[in-house]
Design a protein around this motif. Structure first.
Motif, short mmCIF file in Angstrom:
data_model
loop_
_atom_site.label_atom_id
_atom_site.label_comp_id
_atom_site.label_asym_id
_atom_site.label_seq_id
_atom_site.Cartn_x
_atom_site.Cartn_y
_atom_site.Cartn_z
N ILE A 92 -7.43 4.74 -10.26
CA ILE A 92 -7.72 5.78 -9.27
C ILE A 92 -7.47 5.27 -7.86
O ILE A 92 -7.01 6.01 -6.98
CB ILE A 92 -9.17 6.27 -9.43
N ARG A 93 -7.75 4.01 -7.61
CA ARG A 93 -7.57 3.44 -6.27
C ARG A 93 -6.12 3.06 -5.98
O ARG A 93 -5.79 2.66 -4.86
CB ARG A 93 -8.47 2.21 -6.11
N ALA A 94 -5.24 3.18 -6.97
CA ALA A 94 -3.86 2.72 -6.80
C ALA A 94 -3.08 3.56 -5.81
O ALA A 94 -2.19 3.05 -5.13
CB ALA A 94 -3.15 2.71 -8.15
N GLY A 95 -3.38 4.85 -5.73
CA GLY A 95 -2.59 5.74 -4.89
C GLY A 95 -3.21 6.00 -3.54
O GLY A 95 -4.10 5.28 -3.09
N ASN A 96 -2.75 7.08 -2.90
CA ASN A 96 -3.19 7.37 -1.53
C ASN A 96 -3.28 8.86 -1.24
O ASN A 96 -3.45 9.25 -0.09
CB ASN A 96 -2.22 6.70 -0.54
N SER A 97 -3.14 9.70 -2.25
CA SER A 97 -3.18 11.15 -2.04
C SER A 97 -4.62 11.64 -1.94
O SER A 97 -5.54 11.01 -2.46
CB SER A 97 -2.47 11.87 -3.19
N GLU A 146 3.08 19.70 -16.87
CA GLU A 146 2.15 20.36 -15.96
C GLU A 146 2.35 19.96 -14.50
O GLU A 146 1.95 20.70 -13.60
CB GLU A 146 0.70 20.07 -16.38
N ARG A 147 2.97 18.81 -14.25
CA ARG A 147 3.18 18.41 -12.86
C ARG A 147 4.49 18.94 -12.28
O ARG A 147 4.79 18.71 -11.11
CB ARG A 147 3.08 16.89 -12.69
N GLN A 148 5.24 19.69 -13.08
CA GLN A 148 6.46 20.29 -12.58
C GLN A 148 6.14 21.23 -11.42
O GLN A 148 5.28 22.10 -11.52
CB GLN A 148 7.16 21.08 -13.70
N GLY A 149 6.84 21.06 -10.31
CA GLY A 149 6.64 21.91 -9.14
C GLY A 149 5.46 21.51 -8.28
O GLY A 149 5.17 22.16 -7.27
N ILE A 150 4.76 20.44 -8.66
CA ILE A 150 3.62 19.95 -7.88
C ILE A 150 3.98 18.60 -7.28
O ILE A 150 4.44 17.70 -8.00
CB ILE A 150 2.36 19.80 -8.77
N GLU A 151 3.81 18.45 -5.99
CA GLU A 151 4.06 17.16 -5.35
C GLU A 151 2.98 16.19 -5.82
O GLU A 151 1.81 16.35 -5.51
CB GLU A 151 4.02 17.30 -3.83
N SER A 152 3.39 15.19 -6.57
CA SER A 152 2.41 14.27 -7.14
C SER A 152 3.01 12.89 -7.35
O SER A 152 4.24 12.74 -7.45
CB SER A 152 1.87 14.81 -8.48
N LYS A 196 0.85 -1.19 0.00
CA LYS A 196 0.00 0.00 0.00
C LYS A 196 0.88 1.23 0.00
O LYS A 196 1.77 1.38 0.82
CB LYS A 196 -0.90 0.01 1.24
N PRO A 197 0.67 2.17 -0.97
CA PRO A 197 1.53 3.35 -1.02
C PRO A 197 1.33 4.25 0.18
O PRO A 197 0.25 4.37 0.73
CB PRO A 197 1.07 4.06 -2.31
N VAL A 198 2.42 4.87 0.60
CA VAL A 198 2.38 5.83 1.70
C VAL A 198 2.11 7.21 1.10
O VAL A 198 2.69 7.57 0.08
CB VAL A 198 3.72 5.84 2.47
N GLN A 199 1.21 7.97 1.73
CA GLN A 199 0.90 9.29 1.19
C GLN A 199 2.14 10.19 1.27
O GLN A 199 2.66 10.45 2.33
CB GLN A 199 -0.27 9.94 1.95
N ARG A 200 2.58 10.66 0.12
CA ARG A 200 3.74 11.53 0.06
C ARG A 200 3.44 12.81 -0.71
O ARG A 200 4.32 13.65 -0.87
CB ARG A 200 4.91 10.81 -0.62
N SER A 201 2.24 12.97 -1.23
CA SER A 201 1.94 14.11 -2.07
C SER A 201 0.50 14.53 -1.90
O SER A 201 -0.31 13.84 -1.28
CB SER A 201 2.20 13.76 -3.54
N GLN A 202 0.16 15.69 -2.47
CA GLN A 202 -1.20 16.18 -2.42
C GLN A 202 -2.05 15.63 -3.55
O GLN A 202 -3.28 15.69 -3.51
CB GLN A 202 -1.20 17.70 -2.51
N LEU A 203 -1.39 15.07 -4.58
CA LEU A 203 -2.10 14.69 -5.79
C LEU A 203 -1.59 13.39 -6.39
O LEU A 203 -0.39 13.18 -6.49
CB LEU A 203 -1.95 15.82 -6.83
N ASP A 204 -2.52 12.54 -6.79
CA ASP A 204 -2.20 11.39 -7.62
C ASP A 204 -2.70 11.68 -9.03
O ASP A 204 -3.83 12.16 -9.21
CB ASP A 204 -2.89 10.12 -7.12
N ILE A 205 -1.88 11.42 -10.01
CA ILE A 205 -2.30 11.49 -11.41
C ILE A 205 -2.53 10.06 -11.87
O ILE A 205 -1.63 9.22 -11.80
CB ILE A 205 -1.24 12.19 -12.27
N ALA A 206 -3.76 9.77 -12.29
CA ALA A 206 -4.16 8.42 -12.63
C ALA A 206 -4.55 8.36 -14.10
O ALA A 206 -5.54 8.95 -14.51
CB ALA A 206 -5.34 7.99 -11.75
N LEU A 207 -3.75 7.67 -14.90
CA LEU A 207 -3.98 7.60 -16.33
C LEU A 207 -4.36 6.19 -16.74
O LEU A 207 -3.71 5.22 -16.35
CB LEU A 207 -2.73 8.05 -17.09
N LEU A 208 -5.40 6.10 -17.54
CA LEU A 208 -5.87 4.81 -18.07
C LEU A 208 -5.63 4.76 -19.56
O LEU A 208 -6.00 5.69 -20.29
CB LEU A 208 -7.36 4.62 -17.78
#
Length: 248
Positions: free
Chosen positions: A92-97, A40-46, A8-20
């Motif tokens: 979408i369920r893969a991350g933890n942000s 676009e994700r440059q400078g964003i914790e994701s 299970k991933p540990v939350q390390r960011s404010q955002l998960d980007i989930a691409l299908l």
């Protein structure tokens, strides 16, 4: 490039980007999609998660090469196409942000789109937010007029039909530049609160390969209390824009 995580991933960011991706999109379009996300994700914790929903032999090599260029991405390969609802739920369920940007592989994000969506989600009464989507600038299809509006939120008419208001309008028309509450937004690209998505049960997988599950999810969220004042809102941020290669 990292493989799918078994823990299970540990939350390390404010955002998960989930691409299908199912591999059906022209590899040139898919590369534009990936390049725009990375910019676009440059400078964003994701955190970046991708589910490959089956394989298409004709595009597999090109997709492999594109995906190999992405650092720190979490990729899961499904052996067969599970259909849009199930595949989208999986990524979408893969991350933890706390926030998730879901994106299909035929979406090219425009500048500042992710930042604009994050700003919108600071309003805790908004459960899910969509983008203004436009047709590609080189579209030769009169049914998909080049550079015109493809999506700016769904409406539901008096007969209960889901419609696309302002379809084919110029994206800079003042009526297309109003951020507002809407009935629902397309499932091609949106930002959602993780806890809201999970409480709603995700996309209803009974639709099989995919059919109106995005509207179903939006209406479900609209009926959920936000704990502040009434139910969650579905929002359309007209300042967050992307190109949608529908049919690519």
């Amino acid at each position: 490039m990292s493989k799918n995580r078994s823990r299970k991933p540990v939350q390390r960011s404010q955002l998960d980007i989930a691409l299908l991706t199912a591999g059906y999109v022209d590899p040139a379009v898919f590369k534009k999609c990936i390049d725009a996300i990375q910019e676009e994700r440059q400078g964003i914790e994701s955190e970046f998660y991708i589910v490959r929903n089956g394989r298409v032999p004709e595009t597999q090599k090109a997709y492999d090469e594109i995906l190999a260029t992405i650092p720190d991405v979490n990729i899961k390969q499904q052996h067969e196409n599970l259909g849009f609802p199930r595949g989208a739920n999986s990524v979408i369920r893969a991350g933890n942000s706390p926030l998730v940007l879901f994106i299909s592989d035929d979406i090219i994000l425009s500048k500042f789109s992710i930042i604009n969506l994050i700003e919108t989600m600071k309003d805790k009464t908004i459960g899910l937010c969509g983008l203004k989507l436009v047709f590609p600038p080189d579209s030769p299809d009169p049914g998909r007029p080049a550079g015109r509006v493809q999506h700016i939120g769904h409406a539901i008419d008096i007969n209960g039909n889901v419609t696309h208001p302002l379809l084919g309008w110029m994206p800079d028309n003042p009526k297309c530049c109003i951020s507002r509450e809407v009935q629902s937004v397309t499932g091609a690209a949106f930002m959602v609160r993780r806890n809201v998505f999970l409480r709603a049960g995700g996309f209803f997988e009974g639709y099989g390969m995919g059919y109106f599950e995005d509207v179903d999810l939006n209406l479900t969220i609209r009926n959920m209390p936000n704990g502040i004042s009434g139910n969650y809102k579905i929002w359309l941020n007209a300042e967050a824009q992307a190109t949608h290669y529908t049919g690519a």
